[in-house]
Every structure is written in structure tokens, then in C-alpha cells.
Write a protein that holds these residues in place. Structure first.
Motif, PDB file in Angstrom:
ATOM      1  N   HIS A   1       0.842  -1.204   0.000  1.00  0.00           N
ATOM      2  CA  HIS A   1       0.000   0.000   0.000  1.00  0.00           C
ATOM      3  C   HIS A   1       0.875   1.252   0.000  1.00  0.00           C
ATOM      4  O   HIS A   1       1.592   1.518   0.973  1.00  0.00           O
ATOM      5  CB  HIS A   1      -0.906  -0.001   1.242  1.00  0.00           C
ATOM      6  CG  HIS A   1      -1.739   1.236   1.399  1.00  0.00           C
ATOM      7  ND1 HIS A   1      -3.006   1.366   0.869  1.00  0.00           N
ATOM      8  CD2 HIS A   1      -1.486   2.416   2.023  1.00  0.00           C
ATOM      9  CE1 HIS A   1      -3.497   2.556   1.174  1.00  0.00           C
ATOM     10  NE2 HIS A   1      -2.586   3.215   1.872  1.00  0.00           N
TER      11      HIS A   1
ATOM     12  N   HIS B   1      -4.029  -0.413   7.021  1.00  0.00           N
ATOM     13  CA  HIS B   1      -3.984   0.042   8.413  1.00  0.00           C
ATOM     14  C   HIS B   1      -4.660  -0.884   9.421  1.00  0.00           C
ATOM     15  O   HIS B   1      -3.983  -1.508  10.210  1.00  0.00           O
ATOM     16  CB  HIS B   1      -4.476   1.490   8.544  1.00  0.00           C
ATOM     17  CG  HIS B   1      -3.689   2.394   7.656  1.00  0.00           C
ATOM     18  ND1 HIS B   1      -2.321   2.456   7.722  1.00  0.00           N
ATOM     19  CD2 HIS B   1      -4.046   3.205   6.623  1.00  0.00           C
ATOM     20  CE1 HIS B   1      -1.867   3.281   6.810  1.00  0.00           C
ATOM     21  NE2 HIS B   1      -2.891   3.757   6.110  1.00  0.00           N
TER      22      HIS B   1
ATOM     23  N   ASP C   1       3.006   3.204   2.722  1.00  0.00           N
ATOM     24  CA  ASP C   1       1.990   4.260   2.808  1.00  0.00           C
ATOM     25  C   ASP C   1       2.584   5.659   2.653  1.00  0.00           C
ATOM     26  O   ASP C   1       2.234   6.569   3.413  1.00  0.00           O
ATOM     27  CB  ASP C   1       1.188   4.155   4.119  1.00  0.00           C
ATOM     28  CG  ASP C   1      -0.064   5.015   4.095  1.00  0.00           C
ATOM     29  OD1 ASP C   1      -0.632   5.218   3.009  1.00  0.00           O
ATOM     30  OD2 ASP C   1      -0.474   5.503   5.173  1.00  0.00           O
TER      31      ASP C   1
ATOM     32  N   HIS D   1       1.113   5.553  -1.868  1.00  0.00           N
ATOM     33  CA  HIS D   1       0.464   6.598  -2.671  1.00  0.00           C
ATOM     34  C   HIS D   1       1.523   7.305  -3.511  1.00  0.00           C
ATOM     35  O   HIS D   1       2.270   8.154  -2.993  1.00  0.00           O
ATOM     36  CB  HIS D   1      -0.206   7.627  -1.754  1.00  0.00           C
ATOM     37  CG  HIS D   1      -1.301   7.074  -0.897  1.00  0.00           C
ATOM     38  ND1 HIS D   1      -2.639   7.217  -1.214  1.00  0.00           N
ATOM     39  CD2 HIS D   1      -1.268   6.369   0.263  1.00  0.00           C
ATOM     40  CE1 HIS D   1      -3.381   6.636  -0.274  1.00  0.00           C
ATOM     41  NE2 HIS D   1      -2.566   6.105   0.627  1.00  0.00           N
TER      42      HIS D   1
ATOM     43  N   HIS E   1      -8.762   1.959   2.499  1.00  0.00           N
ATOM     44  CA  HIS E   1      -8.309   2.157   3.874  1.00  0.00           C
ATOM     45  C   HIS E   1      -9.385   1.675   4.837  1.00  0.00           C
ATOM     46  O   HIS E   1     -10.569   1.800   4.542  1.00  0.00           O
ATOM     47  CB  HIS E   1      -8.041   3.642   4.134  1.00  0.00           C
ATOM     48  CG  HIS E   1      -6.942   4.229   3.308  1.00  0.00           C
ATOM     49  ND1 HIS E   1      -7.175   4.812   2.083  1.00  0.00           N
ATOM     50  CD2 HIS E   1      -5.607   4.326   3.530  1.00  0.00           C
ATOM     51  CE1 HIS E   1      -6.013   5.249   1.592  1.00  0.00           C
ATOM     52  NE2 HIS E   1      -5.048   4.963   2.444  1.00  0.00           N
TER      53      HIS E   1
HETATM   54 FE    FE Z   1      -2.798   5.120   2.570  1.00  0.00          FE
END
Ligand code: FE
Ligand code: GUN
Length: 426
Positions: free
Chosen positions: A70, A266, A317, A72, A226
Motif C-alpha cells: 500500500h 492500516h 503508505d 500513494h 483504507h
Molecule cells: Fe494510505
């Protein structure tokens, strides 16, 4: 007949997880790649492979490629800064304004090239990546990733509420753009795949999630989002979806919680009913200890998830996590699990180095099939690491060196990287 190019032998100090409790660490061993697939690790090279070229990496350490479950891509520019706020304020103040810039293709080209270069140079071979809502920039990112040789899933992000101008779509446009994106990239790549990416429940209406559930089923697409990251976020989801028993049910109702392969990032505050729903759907947890710390979200119970048999891997992340390194995520995961043991749950001991290495290799890799190990039959993803800057006066065995590579990864160098038997770096 094996194709020569994808069949070879690596010689070096070879490490891989046998199971979550055991790392094989072999001094001066041979890892055999036959047609892009591992044929096993040997102390002596078997006769049947003696015709293959042997690449001797001397005293370097060879590990399986790492999986980042995961991250971005558009937040790459914000890494290592803007970490003084919690999730919802952090999104509004720093993250959404940066992502808005990806409407500009020139900015996207510049920024995404940097992100992909960083990923390519590190120890990651597989990743699941959020782009932004913007289709042209998302395709540009996918083109760049395909050229890199990495194997990735990429998502055009969907957001149709509670988001700023420039980073919000109408429900109809969000769906239409998603379908246009899927059609545009159909047949375009061999190692870059689409993944449906509703950002999180607060930024997606029920109507949008319902349509995305239909698209997931129709196109058989995996899903990433998420889940239960921050307490204010969870309270907000309760207000937005009063009908949902848990946050997870607000995805599950629309077929976005395991109907197709699903990753939820998460999972810091999951109640038991949500954990049961994850088990039922085979939902994979992306654990990002750096993000948990930087946004003061809490500490996800990774050890408990592992003990309970949930699917779990590691994630950077970016840019809630400051580093693109999964080796650092392993180190952070161990460290925060110790704080959790001391301060939160004395019944759950901390993660071991073996468990952290397992999550960053086989655990996350399993989302991509047989990935993350050198056991026979796994796709051959390998990273050759030079750790000679980590000087030591005493003798160290390979297991000890691997532990230091995890905790002192900033002083180590990737000297060669293979994905599915293909050399992609340098
Ligand atoms: Fe994220
Ligand atoms: N929840 C929704 N969007 C984001 C994001 O960009 N980063 C993190 N850490 N959590 C999110």
C-alpha cells in the motif's frame, strides 16, 4: 527448453522465509532461476543446472524481492514532512492539495518519474499503488511503472464526497472515468494491472461504492482501500453509514470486501466483528507502522493478526510513511510491536525479526501469487544487497547480517534486482 535469458544461477549468501518463524540463511549458496521461476536453493549446484550461467555475488546477501502492499505515488513529494497533524486534518491540509496538482500532466510526469526511480532502486519488486482521481496522470504512472520492470497494481482513485475542489468527482463522472480508464489500458501492459481504489468511505458515497462493486465483479478486479485507521475517521464513518455494523461492513455491503482479492490498509482499530469479516472475505491487511506513528493513528495489532491467521503484509503508505523502504517497514513493525506490548496489550508479545521478514516477503507477496520466496515454484524475484558499509569487528553469521540489513537498511545498497527472472536494476 529453458530460455537462457531467464534461466541462471545466483551465488551468494541467500536468505528466505521457510515459514513465519524460520528464515533460511545459507552461506555461499546457489539460487536457481529456471524460466523466471525458482528451482530452489542449494549448497552445491546440482548437475542438472550446471549448464546455466552462474552470477557470483561473492559475500553479498541475496533476499527475495519485497512487496509494498500500500503506497500513494502522488504523495512522494511530501515524504518526510508535514507530519504534525492527524489523518483527517493531514489529508485536508497537506495531502489533498498535493494530489490536486496531478490534473497537470507535466507535473505528474516529473513527480511520477521520481517516484518510480526510487521504487526501482530499492528492494521492492511488487507494489499496490494509489494514483489520484485523474485518468491521464494515472495512465502515465502505469506507463512509467511498466517500463521499470516492476510488477504492480495501480488504482485510479475514486472520490465523490467530502473532498476539495479539484479532487472531487460527481458520482457519474467517477464511474465513467473508471470505465474509460479500464478501457484505455486494456491489453496495454504485461506487468502493470488495474485495481479498483475507492479512497475510503468518507470520500465515497454509497452509490459510488455500489457501482464500484458491480465493476469489480464484472471486470474481476481486485480492490484496495483504507480501513479503521484513525478514531475520528471511524466515528465519521459511523455517522455517514449508520446502517453499517462496522466500517468494514460499509465496503462489504457493496461487494468490496473480499468478493475479489482485497487489500485494506492500516486496520489499527478493528473490532472483533470487523476482524471476522476480514477473515471471511480473505481480506489482506497492509500494515504500515511508519504511517501509524507519523499520523499518531495508533499501533495496528500486527502480531495478533498474524497469530490469528489473517493475511497480512507490510506497506510504506507514502507519504504518511516517510520512507519507500519495506526493509525500514520491517524494522518499524518490530519496534512499534514492542511499544504495543508494553503499553497496550501485555498478552501479545512483539514481532520477531523472522515474522517481520516473512510479512515483507511471503506475506505481502502472496497477493501476487507465488511470490516472496526462493522455494521451488516461486516467481524469481531477487535483490542482491551489499552490506559492507556495516562494518563489524566480530564474526557475524548470515542471519545476524540479515537482521542488521533490516535495522540499518539505510547503510546498505541494492546492487542487482530481478523480477520474475528478469534483471531490472541497475
Ligand atoms: Fe494510505
Ligand atoms: N485515508 C484516506 N486517504 C488516505 C491517505 O492518503 N493516507 C492515509 N494514510 N490514510 C488515508
Amino acid at each position: 527448453m529453458s530460455s537462457q535469458q531467464n534461466s541462471f544461477v545466483l551465488k551468494g549468501n541467500i536468505c528466505y522465509s521457510v515459514d513465519s518463524q524460520t528464515v533460511f540463511c545459507g552461506e555461499s549458496c546457489y539460487a536457481v532461476c529456471a524460466d523466471g521461476i525458482s528451482a530452489g536453493v542449494f549448497h552445491e549446484l546440482p548437475e542438472q543446472f550446471s549448464n546455466l550461467p552462474v552470477y557470483d555475488f561473492g559475500d553479498s546477501v541475496v533476499i527475495p524481492g519485497l512487496t509494498d502492499l500500500h503506497t500513494h505515488a502522488p504523495q512522494f513529494g511530501n515524504r518526510g514532512m508535514a507530519m504534525d497533524l492527524q489523518l483527517l486534518d493531514w489529508l485536508n491540509t497537506y495531502t489533498f492539495p498535493e494530489e490536486t496538482k496531478f490534473a497537470d500532466l507535466e507535473y505528474a510526469r516529473h513527480a511520477y518519474a521520481m517516484f518510480v526511480r526510487e521504487l526501482k532502486q530499492g528492494a521492492t519488486t511488487r507494489a499496490c499503488i494509489f494514483a489520484t482521481i485523474h485518468v491521464p496522470a494515472t495512465v502515465l504512472l502505469m506507463d512509467e511503472l511498466e517500463r521499470s520492470g516492476l510488477c504492480t497494481y495501480v488504482g485510479k482513485v475514486n472520490m465523490d464526497r467530502n473532498s476539495p475542489e479539484g479532487l472531487v468527482e460527481s458520482t457519474d463522472n467517477s464511474i465513467a472515468d473508471t470505465i474509460a480508464w479500464l478501457e484505455q489500458i486494456e491489453g496495454r501492459y504485461s506487468r502493470t494491472k488495474p485495481m479498483l481504489t475507492p479512497r475510503f468511505v468518507p470520500s465515497c458515497t454509497d452509490e459510488l461504492l455500489q457501482e464500484l462493486g458491480h465493476i469489480a465483479a464484472q471486470y474481476q478486479l481486485p480492490v484496495q482501500s483504507h480501513l479503521s485507521e484513525n478514531q475520528s475517521e471511524i466515528t465519521w464513518v459511523k455517522e455517514l453509514c449508520p446502517w453499517a455494523e462496522t466500517y468494514g461492513h460499509a465496503y462489504e455491503k457493496w461487494g468490496l470486501f473480499g468478493n475479489t482479492p482485497t487489500i485494506m490498509a492500516h486496520c489499527v482499530w478493528c473490532p472483533d466483528a470487523e476482524i471476522e469479516l476480514m477473515k471471511k472475505g480473505g481480506v489482506m491487511i497492509a500494515h504500515s507502522p511508519a504511517s501509524n506513528q507519523n499520523l499518531s493513528s495508533g499501533i495496528a495489532p500486527a502480531k495478533k493478526y498474524l497469530n490469528d491467521g489473517l493475511k497480512i503484509g507490510l506497506a510504506t503508505d507514502l507519504s504518511a510513511g516517510e520512507s519507500a523502504s519495506i526493509l525500514k517497514a520491517m524494522s518499524d513493525a518490530i519496534a512499534v510491536s514492542k511499544l504495543r506490548w508494553r503499553y497496550v496489550d501485555e498478552q501479545t508479545p512483539p514481532l520477531t525479526m523472522e515474522e517481520a521478514f516473512y510479512m515483507g516477503t511471503v506475506g505481502g507477496g502472496s497477493f501476487f501469487g507465488k511470490v516472496g520466496s526462493f522455494e521451488s515454484g516461486y516467481q524469481f524475484d531477487a535483490v542482491v544487497i551489499d552490506d559492507h558499509d556495516l562494518v563489524h569487528p566480530q564474526e557475524l553469521n548470515v542471519h545476524q547480517r540479515l537482521e542488521r540489513i533490516i535495522h540499518l537498511s539505510g547503510q546498505c545498497h541494492v546492487v542487482k534486482k530481478y523480477v520474475h527472472g528478469r534483471e531490472i536494476f541497475p
